[in-house]
Motif scaffolding. Structure first.
Motif, PDB file in Angstrom:
ATOM      1  N   ALA A   4      -1.356 -44.622  12.537  1.00  0.00           N
ATOM      2  CA  ALA A   4      -1.431 -44.413  11.084  1.00  0.00           C
ATOM      3  C   ALA A   4      -0.835 -43.062  10.726  1.00  0.00           C
ATOM      4  CB  ALA A   4      -2.875 -44.522  10.615  1.00  0.00           C
ATOM      5  N   LEU A   5      -1.125 -42.042  11.566  1.00  0.00           N
ATOM      6  CA  LEU A   5      -0.578 -40.710  11.320  1.00  0.00           C
ATOM      7  C   LEU A   5       0.943 -40.711  11.448  1.00  0.00           C
ATOM      8  CD1 LEU A   5      -3.074 -38.254  13.076  1.00  0.00           C
ATOM      9  CD2 LEU A   5      -2.483 -38.336  10.652  1.00  0.00           C
ATOM     10  N   ARG A   6       1.441 -41.403  12.471  1.00  0.00           N
ATOM     11  CA  ARG A   6       2.904 -41.495  12.644  1.00  0.00           C
ATOM     12  C   ARG A   6       3.542 -42.219  11.465  1.00  0.00           C
ATOM     13  NH1 ARG A   6       2.521 -44.120  17.714  1.00  0.00           N
ATOM     14  NH2 ARG A   6       1.149 -42.739  18.810  1.00  0.00           N
ATOM     15  N   ALA A   7       2.903 -43.261  10.970  1.00  0.00           N
ATOM     16  CA  ALA A   7       3.419 -44.003   9.821  1.00  0.00           C
ATOM     17  C   ALA A   7       3.449 -43.110   8.579  1.00  0.00           C
ATOM     18  CB  ALA A   7       2.575 -45.253   9.560  1.00  0.00           C
ATOM     19  N   LYS A   8       2.344 -42.322   8.404  1.00  0.00           N
ATOM     20  CA  LYS A   8       2.297 -41.389   7.266  1.00  0.00           C
ATOM     21  C   LYS A   8       3.384 -40.335   7.403  1.00  0.00           C
ATOM     22  CE  LYS A   8      -2.393 -41.378   5.444  1.00  0.00           C
ATOM     23  NZ  LYS A   8      -3.621 -40.580   5.291  1.00  0.00           N
ATOM     24  N   GLU A   9       3.525 -39.805   8.617  1.00  0.00           N
ATOM     25  CA  GLU A   9       4.537 -38.782   8.874  1.00  0.00           C
ATOM     26  C   GLU A   9       5.935 -39.332   8.591  1.00  0.00           C
ATOM     27  OE1 GLU A   9       5.682 -35.664  12.444  1.00  0.00           O
ATOM     28  OE2 GLU A   9       4.855 -37.625  12.975  1.00  0.00           O
ATOM     29  N   ALA A  53       6.684 -41.832   6.623  1.00  0.00           N
ATOM     30  CA  ALA A  53       6.806 -42.039   5.179  1.00  0.00           C
ATOM     31  C   ALA A  53       7.067 -40.711   4.466  1.00  0.00           C
ATOM     32  CB  ALA A  53       5.552 -42.706   4.631  1.00  0.00           C
ATOM     33  N   MET A  54       6.405 -39.656   4.903  1.00  0.00           N
ATOM     34  CA  MET A  54       6.594 -38.340   4.285  1.00  0.00           C
ATOM     35  C   MET A  54       8.004 -37.812   4.550  1.00  0.00           C
ATOM     36  SD  MET A  54       2.875 -36.553   4.948  1.00  0.00           S
ATOM     37  CE  MET A  54       3.270 -35.002   4.203  1.00  0.00           C
ATOM     38  N   ILE A  55       8.484 -38.023   5.770  1.00  0.00           N
ATOM     39  CA  ILE A  55       9.849 -37.598   6.116  1.00  0.00           C
ATOM     40  C   ILE A  55      10.857 -38.350   5.255  1.00  0.00           C
ATOM     41  CG2 ILE A  55      11.618 -37.679   7.918  1.00  0.00           C
ATOM     42  CD1 ILE A  55       9.380 -37.003   9.934  1.00  0.00           C
ATOM     43  N   LYS A  56      10.643 -39.674   5.109  1.00  0.00           N
ATOM     44  CA  LYS A  56      11.524 -40.494   4.286  1.00  0.00           C
ATOM     45  C   LYS A  56      11.502 -40.012   2.831  1.00  0.00           C
ATOM     46  CE  LYS A  56      12.687 -45.154   5.472  1.00  0.00           C
ATOM     47  NZ  LYS A  56      12.274 -46.518   5.634  1.00  0.00           N
ATOM     48  N   ALA A  57      10.297 -39.725   2.324  1.00  0.00           N
ATOM     49  CA  ALA A  57      10.152 -39.253   0.941  1.00  0.00           C
ATOM     50  C   ALA A  57      10.845 -37.906   0.766  1.00  0.00           C
ATOM     51  CB  ALA A  57       8.671 -39.155   0.569  1.00  0.00           C
ATOM     52  N   ALA A  58      10.732 -37.033   1.747  1.00  0.00           N
ATOM     53  CA  ALA A  58      11.383 -35.718   1.686  1.00  0.00           C
ATOM     54  C   ALA A  58      12.900 -35.876   1.682  1.00  0.00           C
ATOM     55  CB  ALA A  58      10.935 -34.849   2.854  1.00  0.00           C
ATOM     56  N   GLU A  59      13.409 -36.772   2.530  1.00  0.00           N
ATOM     57  CA  GLU A  59      14.857 -37.032   2.564  1.00  0.00           C
ATOM     58  C   GLU A  59      15.341 -37.558   1.217  1.00  0.00           C
ATOM     59  OE1 GLU A  59      15.208 -39.672   5.911  1.00  0.00           O
ATOM     60  OE2 GLU A  59      15.339 -38.034   7.368  1.00  0.00           O
ATOM     61  N   GLN A  60      14.571 -38.509   0.667  1.00  0.00           N
ATOM     62  CA  GLN A  60      14.942 -39.063  -0.634  1.00  0.00           C
ATOM     63  C   GLN A  60      14.892 -37.984  -1.718  1.00  0.00           C
ATOM     64  OE1 GLN A  60      12.256 -42.385  -1.099  1.00  0.00           O
ATOM     65  NE2 GLN A  60      13.694 -43.825  -0.168  1.00  0.00           N
ATOM     66  N   SER A  61      13.911 -37.120  -1.635  1.00  0.00           N
ATOM     67  CA  SER A  61      13.778 -36.026  -2.594  1.00  0.00           C
ATOM     68  C   SER A  61      15.005 -35.116  -2.540  1.00  0.00           C
ATOM     69  CB  SER A  61      12.508 -35.230  -2.307  1.00  0.00           C
ATOM     70  OG  SER A  61      12.410 -34.131  -3.166  1.00  0.00           O
ATOM     71  N   VAL A  62      15.437 -34.791  -1.297  1.00  0.00           N
ATOM     72  CA  VAL A  62      16.628 -33.949  -1.122  1.00  0.00           C
ATOM     73  C   VAL A  62      17.857 -34.660  -1.698  1.00  0.00           C
ATOM     74  CG1 VAL A  62      18.198 -32.983   0.610  1.00  0.00           C
ATOM     75  CG2 VAL A  62      15.725 -32.641   0.838  1.00  0.00           C
ATOM     76  N   GLU A  63      17.991 -35.958  -1.419  1.00  0.00           N
ATOM     77  CA  GLU A  63      19.119 -36.731  -1.955  1.00  0.00           C
ATOM     78  C   GLU A  63      19.098 -36.724  -3.486  1.00  0.00           C
ATOM     79  OE1 GLU A  63      19.112 -40.687  -0.324  1.00  0.00           O
ATOM     80  OE2 GLU A  63      19.305 -39.967   1.733  1.00  0.00           O
TER      81      GLU A  63
END
Length: 116
Positions: A12-17, A19-29
């Motif tokens: 669950a932690l890896r999935a959250k991590e 998801a957070m990495i993906k969200a951060a990448e999208q935020s940067v984009e």
């Protein structure tokens, strides 16, 4: 039992991590896209201002040209009556000369017929 629970928590932690990495990448984009769009907007505004300034300058020049032409027309119109009067004087003078010549011609013809 605890191992399974620990594995489940780590998963669950890896999935959250992830998801957070993906969200951060999208935020940067998205931030990059916002910067690009802002840059485009600024260029468009600058172009628009330049076109507006050019249009304003053209309108100003056209207005000045119209004013100049109106002034020239007014000057010409003010000259026309004087010229027309002068022209009328010339015509009257020519008519008088023509009448005098016709009178002289009559007199010459009259003298010729008297001499004959």
């Amino acid at each position: 039992d605890k191992t399974a629970e620990l594995d489940k928590s780590q998963s669950a932690l890896r999935a959250k991590e992830s998801a957070m990495i993906k969200a951060a990448e999208q935020s940067v984009e998205l931030e990059e896209k916002v910067k690009q769009l802002q840059s485009e907007l600024n260029r468009t505004k600058a172009t628009s201002e330049q076109l507006r300034a050019t249009k304003d300058e053209q309108i100003k020049n056209a207005s000045a040209e119209v004013s100049s032409l109106k002034a020239q027309l007014s000057t010409l119109q003010s000259k026309v009556p004087g010229d027309a009067e002068h022209g009328a004087d010339v015509v009257a003078s020519l008519r008088a000369q023509l009448w005098n010549m016709q009178e002289e011609l009559k007199n010459v013809k009259s003298r010729q017929s008297q001499d004959s």
